[in-house]
Design a protein around this motif. Sequence first.
Motif, PDB file in Angstrom:
ATOM      1  N   ARG A  14       0.823  -1.185   0.000  1.00 15.68           N
ATOM      2  CA  ARG A  14       0.000   0.000   0.000  1.00 15.68           C
ATOM      3  C   ARG A  14       0.868   1.249   0.000  1.00 15.68           C
ATOM      4  NH1 ARG A  14       0.674  -1.823   5.134  1.00 15.68           N
ATOM      5  NH2 ARG A  14       1.070  -0.266   6.738  1.00 15.68           N
ATOM      6  N   SER A 297     -12.640 -11.607  -2.704  1.00 16.59           N
ATOM      7  CA  SER A 297     -12.485 -10.297  -3.334  1.00 16.59           C
ATOM      8  C   SER A 297     -13.179  -9.277  -2.447  1.00 16.59           C
ATOM      9  CB  SER A 297     -13.099 -10.287  -4.734  1.00 16.59           C
ATOM     10  OG  SER A 297     -12.392 -11.139  -5.602  1.00 16.59           O
ATOM     11  N   GLY A 299     -13.043  -4.897  -0.911  1.00 10.48           N
ATOM     12  CA  GLY A 299     -12.481  -3.558  -0.892  1.00 10.48           C
ATOM     13  C   GLY A 299     -13.140  -2.751   0.200  1.00 10.48           C
ATOM     14  N   SER A 314      -8.535  -7.058  -1.182  1.00  8.61           N
ATOM     15  CA  SER A 314      -7.962  -8.389  -1.406  1.00  8.61           C
ATOM     16  C   SER A 314      -8.582  -8.992  -2.654  1.00  8.61           C
ATOM     17  CB  SER A 314      -8.247  -9.298  -0.202  1.00  8.61           C
ATOM     18  OG  SER A 314      -9.646  -9.468  -0.014  1.00  8.61           O
ATOM     19  N   TRP A 316      -8.121  -8.420  -5.753  1.00  9.55           N
ATOM     20  CA  TRP A 316      -8.144  -7.569  -6.932  1.00  9.55           C
ATOM     21  C   TRP A 316      -7.441  -6.260  -6.601  1.00  9.55           C
ATOM     22  CZ3 TRP A 316     -14.217  -6.986  -6.921  1.00  9.55           C
ATOM     23  CH2 TRP A 316     -14.629  -6.383  -5.741  1.00  9.55           C
ATOM     24  N   THR A 317      -7.224  -5.448  -7.605  1.00  4.49           N
ATOM     25  CA  THR A 317      -6.738  -4.096  -7.371  1.00  4.49           C
ATOM     26  C   THR A 317      -7.959  -3.212  -7.161  1.00  4.49           C
ATOM     27  OG1 THR A 317      -4.756  -4.429  -8.700  1.00  4.49           O
ATOM     28  CG2 THR A 317      -5.456  -2.160  -8.340  1.00  4.49           C
ATOM     29  N   THR A 319     -10.057   0.242  -6.231  1.00  2.00           N
ATOM     30  CA  THR A 319      -9.959   1.691  -6.380  1.00  2.00           C
ATOM     31  C   THR A 319     -11.073   2.374  -5.593  1.00  2.00           C
ATOM     32  OG1 THR A 319     -11.331   1.782  -8.388  1.00  2.00           O
ATOM     33  CG2 THR A 319      -8.960   1.487  -8.690  1.00  2.00           C
ATOM     34  N   THR A 334      -5.679   4.056  -6.225  1.00  2.00           N
ATOM     35  CA  THR A 334      -5.533   2.643  -6.573  1.00  2.00           C
ATOM     36  C   THR A 334      -4.817   1.909  -5.448  1.00  2.00           C
ATOM     37  OG1 THR A 334      -5.440   3.166  -8.933  1.00  2.00           O
ATOM     38  CG2 THR A 334      -4.591   1.019  -8.247  1.00  2.00           C
ATOM     39  N   ILE A 335      -5.421   0.813  -4.999  1.00  2.00           N
ATOM     40  CA  ILE A 335      -4.920   0.080  -3.840  1.00  2.00           C
ATOM     41  C   ILE A 335      -4.597  -1.356  -4.243  1.00  2.00           C
ATOM     42  CG2 ILE A 335      -5.408  -0.628  -1.473  1.00  2.00           C
ATOM     43  CD1 ILE A 335      -5.356   2.412  -1.884  1.00  2.00           C
ATOM     44  N   PRO A 336      -3.308  -1.752  -4.227  1.00  2.00           N
ATOM     45  CA  PRO A 336      -2.944  -3.142  -4.535  1.00  2.00           C
ATOM     46  C   PRO A 336      -3.533  -4.099  -3.502  1.00  2.00           C
ATOM     47  CG  PRO A 336      -1.024  -1.695  -4.633  1.00  2.00           C
ATOM     48  CD  PRO A 336      -2.127  -0.914  -3.980  1.00  2.00           C
ATOM     49  N   PRO A 337      -3.698  -5.351  -3.882  1.00  2.00           N
ATOM     50  CA  PRO A 337      -4.345  -6.310  -2.976  1.00  2.00           C
ATOM     51  C   PRO A 337      -3.425  -6.860  -1.902  1.00  2.00           C
ATOM     52  CG  PRO A 337      -3.754  -7.390  -5.019  1.00  2.00           C
ATOM     53  CD  PRO A 337      -3.433  -5.925  -5.201  1.00  2.00           C
TER      54      PRO A 337
END
Length: 346
Positions: A14, A297, A299, A314, A316-317, A319, A334-337
């Motif tokens: 992150r 998945s 967010g 988690s 997925w990427t 947003t 944009t938030i990486p998993p």
Amino acid sequence: MARITILLSLLLLRSPSLGSPSPGFPMVINTWGGDFTAATDAAFSALQRDGASVLDAVEIGCLTCERNQCDGSVGFGGSPDENCETTLDAMIMDGATMKSGAVAALRRVRDAISVARHVLEYTTHTLLAGDFATQFAIQNGFKDESLSTEASTKQCLAWRESLCQPNYRLNVSPDPASSCGPYEPQTKGNLGEHASQASHDTLSLIALHADGTMAAGTTTNGASHKIPGRVGDGPITGSGSYVDADVGGCGATGDGDIMMRFLPCYQAVENLRRGMSPTEAAEDAVLRMVRKYPHISSGIVVVNNKGEHGAAGSGWTFTYSYRGGAMGSTQVMTIPPVELSIQVDL
């Protein structure tokens, strides 16, 4: 041969580590970018120029996505169920009173978030469901009309022609992996998960006013090809969204049938109350789910009552989008998993 599970990491990739600073007030923050930024802009404009309340702003933002059919996962004409019908889930919550209003499996009424607000303001209840939610809506002046479109009907027919794949049936006969049924329960079955959820781009939105008031809302048409009557996490207070103006708010999206088991938004707001930053609060809520369901998945976007914000996801990427203060346009983050654990057989 012994099996050893080595947990190498559950670290979130992150940036920034503790969240982003407040852009100022008023402020709107919600799940997803793309089509969903129209909701951010509409809610922010209502607060900035029109003197709307935070509840007004949440309703306006959610209505924007319902009417725009954001990503096909919000509003009419999306995510048809096994019967080819679109149904809607929505919830709105006042961060001052902690009161919420919601509708679940709402049929034949388009403005789900507005019906949810009527539940909030004109009843002492929290949640109305199905045909009775529709009845309530009609009694309050909403129009009874089909939620299907030519596109959603074609989508459902194509799904049936593909032997109803994927679907959400489990422990039934004939095999749901290759049949449309009708199904009968098996005497003995595997209680594991059968299929991951499709179409989970829920809109969850939080609005903050300079006067300290906050509100949150969620709207979705649920999972494509769901079993008729299925309700996801969207209209569940503390799961799809949650807000306490004394602390902050949260919006969530993802595999709703799993996420509602954890009330991730309630957990995230309580994490803020315990002193965590918005990013830390989101991470903790996500990791609680990942430890039980590594392939979920999800967010989670979190904002405290100062306007500081962060997120975690988690599978997925993820947003999210926000706009506040003097910002001339909405910004998408944009938030990486989360990294999943690695299992090694020896």
